[in-house]
Scaffold this motif. Sequence first.
Motif, PDB file in Angstrom:
ATOM      1  N   ARG A 147     -37.715  44.633  42.892  1.00 13.00           N
ATOM      2  CA  ARG A 147     -36.633  44.798  41.920  1.00 13.00           C
ATOM      3  C   ARG A 147     -37.131  44.525  40.506  1.00 13.00           C
ATOM      4  O   ARG A 147     -36.847  45.268  39.562  1.00 13.00           O
ATOM      5  CB  ARG A 147     -35.474  43.858  42.251  1.00 13.00           C
ATOM      6  N   ALA A 148     -37.873  43.420  40.382  1.00  8.72           N
ATOM      7  CA  ALA A 148     -38.388  43.045  39.061  1.00  8.72           C
ATOM      8  C   ALA A 148     -39.299  44.148  38.518  1.00  8.72           C
ATOM      9  O   ALA A 148     -39.260  44.489  37.334  1.00  8.72           O
ATOM     10  CB  ALA A 148     -39.146  41.724  39.137  1.00  8.72           C
ATOM     11  N   GLU A 173     -37.331  47.100  37.400  1.00  3.24           N
ATOM     12  CA  GLU A 173     -36.696  46.759  36.130  1.00  3.24           C
ATOM     13  C   GLU A 173     -37.689  46.860  34.980  1.00  3.24           C
ATOM     14  O   GLU A 173     -37.394  47.405  33.925  1.00  3.24           O
ATOM     15  CB  GLU A 173     -36.142  45.324  36.219  1.00  3.24           C
ATOM     16  N   SER A 174     -38.905  46.347  35.223  1.00  2.00           N
ATOM     17  CA  SER A 174     -39.939  46.415  34.195  1.00  2.00           C
ATOM     18  C   SER A 174     -40.233  47.861  33.830  1.00  2.00           C
ATOM     19  O   SER A 174     -40.356  48.221  32.658  1.00  2.00           O
ATOM     20  CB  SER A 174     -41.235  45.785  34.692  1.00  2.00           C
ATOM     21  N   ILE A 215     -37.527  49.312  31.793  1.00  2.00           N
ATOM     22  CA  ILE A 215     -37.609  48.810  30.414  1.00  2.00           C
ATOM     23  C   ILE A 215     -38.719  49.536  29.658  1.00  2.00           C
ATOM     24  O   ILE A 215     -38.534  50.007  28.530  1.00  2.00           O
ATOM     25  CB  ILE A 215     -37.871  47.291  30.422  1.00  2.00           C
ATOM     26  N   ALA A 222     -34.670  38.313  40.688  1.00  2.00           N
ATOM     27  CA  ALA A 222     -35.629  39.344  40.247  1.00  2.00           C
ATOM     28  C   ALA A 222     -35.686  39.346  38.730  1.00  2.00           C
ATOM     29  O   ALA A 222     -34.788  39.873  38.084  1.00  2.00           O
ATOM     30  CB  ALA A 222     -35.210  40.714  40.762  1.00  2.00           C
ATOM     31  N   TYR A 223     -36.757  38.773  38.156  1.00  2.00           N
ATOM     32  CA  TYR A 223     -36.855  38.680  36.700  1.00  2.00           C
ATOM     33  C   TYR A 223     -38.092  39.417  36.196  1.00  2.00           C
ATOM     34  O   TYR A 223     -39.209  39.092  36.574  1.00  2.00           O
ATOM     35  CB  TYR A 223     -36.918  37.218  36.251  1.00  2.00           C
ATOM     36  N   SER A 224     -37.850  40.414  35.373  1.00  2.00           N
ATOM     37  CA  SER A 224     -38.975  41.091  34.720  1.00  2.00           C
ATOM     38  C   SER A 224     -39.236  40.362  33.408  1.00  2.00           C
ATOM     39  O   SER A 224     -38.288  40.033  32.689  1.00  2.00           O
ATOM     40  CB  SER A 224     -38.617  42.556  34.459  1.00  2.00           C
ATOM     41  N   SER A 225     -40.506  40.148  33.086  1.00  2.00           N
ATOM     42  CA  SER A 225     -40.801  39.359  31.886  1.00  2.00           C
ATOM     43  C   SER A 225     -40.202  40.009  30.635  1.00  2.00           C
ATOM     44  O   SER A 225     -39.877  39.336  29.680  1.00  2.00           O
ATOM     45  CB  SER A 225     -42.315  39.201  31.729  1.00  2.00           C
ATOM     46  N   LEU A 226     -40.058  41.353  30.680  1.00  2.00           N
ATOM     47  CA  LEU A 226     -39.555  42.051  29.493  1.00  2.00           C
ATOM     48  C   LEU A 226     -38.038  42.099  29.421  1.00  2.00           C
ATOM     49  O   LEU A 226     -37.457  42.408  28.388  1.00  2.00           O
ATOM     50  CB  LEU A 226     -40.092  43.480  29.469  1.00  2.00           C
ATOM     51  N   TYR A 268     -31.870  38.285  30.281  1.00  5.08           N
ATOM     52  CA  TYR A 268     -30.907  37.802  31.273  1.00  5.08           C
ATOM     53  C   TYR A 268     -30.016  36.765  30.642  1.00  5.08           C
ATOM     54  O   TYR A 268     -30.397  36.115  29.658  1.00  5.08           O
ATOM     55  CB  TYR A 268     -31.665  37.242  32.484  1.00  5.08           C
TER      56      TYR A 268
END
Lengths: 732, 182
Positions: free
Chosen positions: A23-24, A27-28, A31, B34-38, B41
């Motif tokens: 998922r991350a 998302e990246s 973006i 789910a965390y994207s650095s970019l 949140y």
Amino acid sequence: MESLNDADVQLARLKKWLDREQRARAESEAIAEKALSELYTKKKEIELLQLITVAANEASTVEQAMRTALDGVCAHTRWPVGHVHLKDSAGVLVSTNLWHLDTPERYKAFQSATEAVTFAPSAGLPGRVLQQRKPAWIVDVTKDANFPRSKAAQDTGLRAGFAFPVLVGEEVAAVMEFFSDEPAEPDDAVLTIMAHVGSQLGRVIERRRSEDALKLASQHKSQFLANMSHELRTPLNAIIGITEMLQEDARDANRDSDSEPLGRVVRAARHLLAVINDILDLSKIEAGKMDLQVGSFAIAPVVQDVVNTVGTLAAKNQNVLKLQCPPEIGSMCADQTRIRQALLNLVSNAAKFTENGTITVSARRAFADATEWIVISVADTGIGLTAEQQGRLFQDFVQADASTTRKYGGTGLGLAISRRFCQMMGGDIAVESEPGRGSTFTIRLPAEGVSPQPPELPKAPSKGPSKSPPPMARTAVPHRAPLILVIDDDDSVREVTTHFLTREGFVVTTASGGQEGLRLARELQPDAITLDIAMPDLDGWTVLAAIKGDPATAAIPVILMTIVDEKNRGYSLGAADYMVKPVEWSGLARVLRNICKSAGRGVLVVDDDDMMRSGLRRALHEDGWKVSEAENGRVALARLAEQRPDVIVVDLLMPEMDGFELLDALRSNAAWRDIPVLVLTAKDLTDDDRVRLNVGIERVLQKRDRQELLREVLDVLDRCIERRRGESVAVS
Amino acid sequence: MKGVVFNLLEAVIRRDYGDDMWETLLDAAGSHGAYSSLGNYPDDELMKLVGAASSALKMPPDDVVRWFGRNALPLLAEKHPHFFASHKSTRPFLLTLNDVIHAEVRKLYPGADVPVFTYDTSSPEVLLMHYRSPRKLCALAEGFIEATAGYYAEEVSLDQPECMKRGDDRCVLRVSVRKPKG
Ligand code: HEM
């Protein structure tokens, strides 16, 4: 069991973790993609702005900049239709012919609907922008209450529209509008960038306006100068003319003590006139109103002529004047008068600033930059110029040193003017100099000239075959001396002109106005008319048109005498020549003599030698003859059949059919028998030859020195025409 | 709050308390994790994780945040060594926060909402840093500063004569740094 459970938990945890990571990652990527696409749009926006900024700075016209903007915005938005409305003086938007149409056929109806209307403030999309001075967006024009063209939009399938103002300061100078095939929500990015586009274009308009204002001011200045110099030249003309007349009388009566001071008055007045002319020339060049009379001419005679003119001046300072200009240099295409003027300026400057020295005038051809150049240089051994003086030399109104103006005279404008002329002809003048050793000025001109405007001017209307009158027509007043009709409202001009022309052997009648002039022209059928332009009752243009429009007078050559320098207009109306006042009397006399003696006379030149033929053609042409040519006897007979010449010049030795055979053919034809024939030959004539030639030959000239021969030919032809004229007058 | 902050929190929790702890915290905070650095949140999500850690670790939330800052900063220094390499001690580094470090952060992480500090440098020994932010993360700043001193092998004493958490309208971080004796 325990460990199995542990493993399950472990697996479940890993699976969860993997899900999270996926998922991350998604998302990246989203973006990154969004950032990239924003970057792309930004780049496109920058490109559009750059395109428009460049256009704004470099486009030579507002229209061009706007067209670039239209195409650029349409390419950026991918909208198919763009258009510019300009605000008129009444404050209403008027459609222009500036459109961007992806498929012109398809949007025709919308285009005509747009061009059919104007938009007042608040009316329709453009009007709204005009009133609010900011961009406006319509999601769907077919559903908009304030969109008068919605029917046309519907028919052509246009839906969304936006428009923005082109602002000059706070003022809306123009509105640009764009339309798409689909309804579209307002796009802030587009609107923001369009505001930039609008202000860039506004700057173009602003710049253009200030340029126009400057140009107008400069035109006013030129107009003022033109008027002023007219005002100055009129009385100056009278002064010069009358003083010359007085001087003439004094000289005739041997009253030298009177004549000398009068001469000084004339010289001073002529100098004053030269100054005025220079200023006028320069202001005309600046105002872009100076027209060149470009034509082909032989170089050597022009250079020779200038050198002859300056001869006396050069001799006065004990200078030797050398000329290196071979006749083989041939001809060039340029304004002969202006080149003469420039060269005269350089040579007379050299003569003025050199004492006990040598002045060398040389002309040659040179190839450079894929062009053939004519290079004429004037080298002197005079006082020379410092580098600093050279720098200032060509500036308007600046002489190398103000004190030189006082010592040597001149306006200081001559060089600047000469240079401008050369530049207008695609060339330039350069200088090399060393103080104390001398200077070399070099004129460089393209041999073929620049964009030759075809000045095929009907110089002498009497040359046209239809206008050429039979010599018998002008017999109403039997006179040997040619009759000149002078039409001028100014008493002093009439008086002075009469005085000089009478002295030159003409018979002169005058008319003080256009009406009277026209009447006299019809009644007297003069050999030539001199005509003033600025007259109170009927102006010269009207009189000229009337003379040329009346079959009874159309053939009479008219010489315009005026202060207004509008040669092209004069020639195009059928003037034979054009003289700017004050008239150079000898020049006028020469012109009149040419017109009167050979006007419309035809001469046939039969010679196999091209050089000889072209030399004769030029000389005869200059003398007013209508020249036809043949390279042998057979061709000559064909020409004779086409048109009967007044005189024939024939060479004896030619291929195919020689001069003897031609003469035989002439004698055997009654129509041609009495055409005067002038024989030119390089042959040493035998007694036999002389017998064959004896009958009906005007004169036999030996081909030796060409210049001399040409002069002789002209002389003989003149005499033979003079005699015929006497005969025809006598016959009547 | 930028995803990178969540990534850092995850890294230090996993390292010091194990993978299970992070799972526990995510569950407790109700986060998908789910965390994207970019990505960006909600701040609230970070606060919930902090709250969960506070209960699980039996530590006041501010201490969690301070601990987080202390442990996260070395990771940042690893990732962006040039920010640190250009200085030799804590004080000059701190003075470049606005103009260099957070300015660069804004470029690296579009949409980053970093704080702006004002400085009182009237004393050569004691640096006063004024902090104002709706997130009230002065504890994070404390942690960061302590770790920075550690990085330069200096001793630091830190207190807050004013703090938003105590109802002041700003926090004042009083920082005095000493070279260790010997
Ligand atoms: C001792 C030095 C530092 C201090 C005191 C400090 C302080 C802070 C504080 C208090 C916040 C919370 C944001 C807020 O209050 O609104 C923050 C956010 C942040 N800082 Fe720093 N910082 C320091 C060094 C660094 C360094 C070296 C980096 C990275 C190279 C960094 C990157 C960030 C990032 C990415 C955020 C999150 C911004 C956001 O989520 O919108 N900081 N910093």
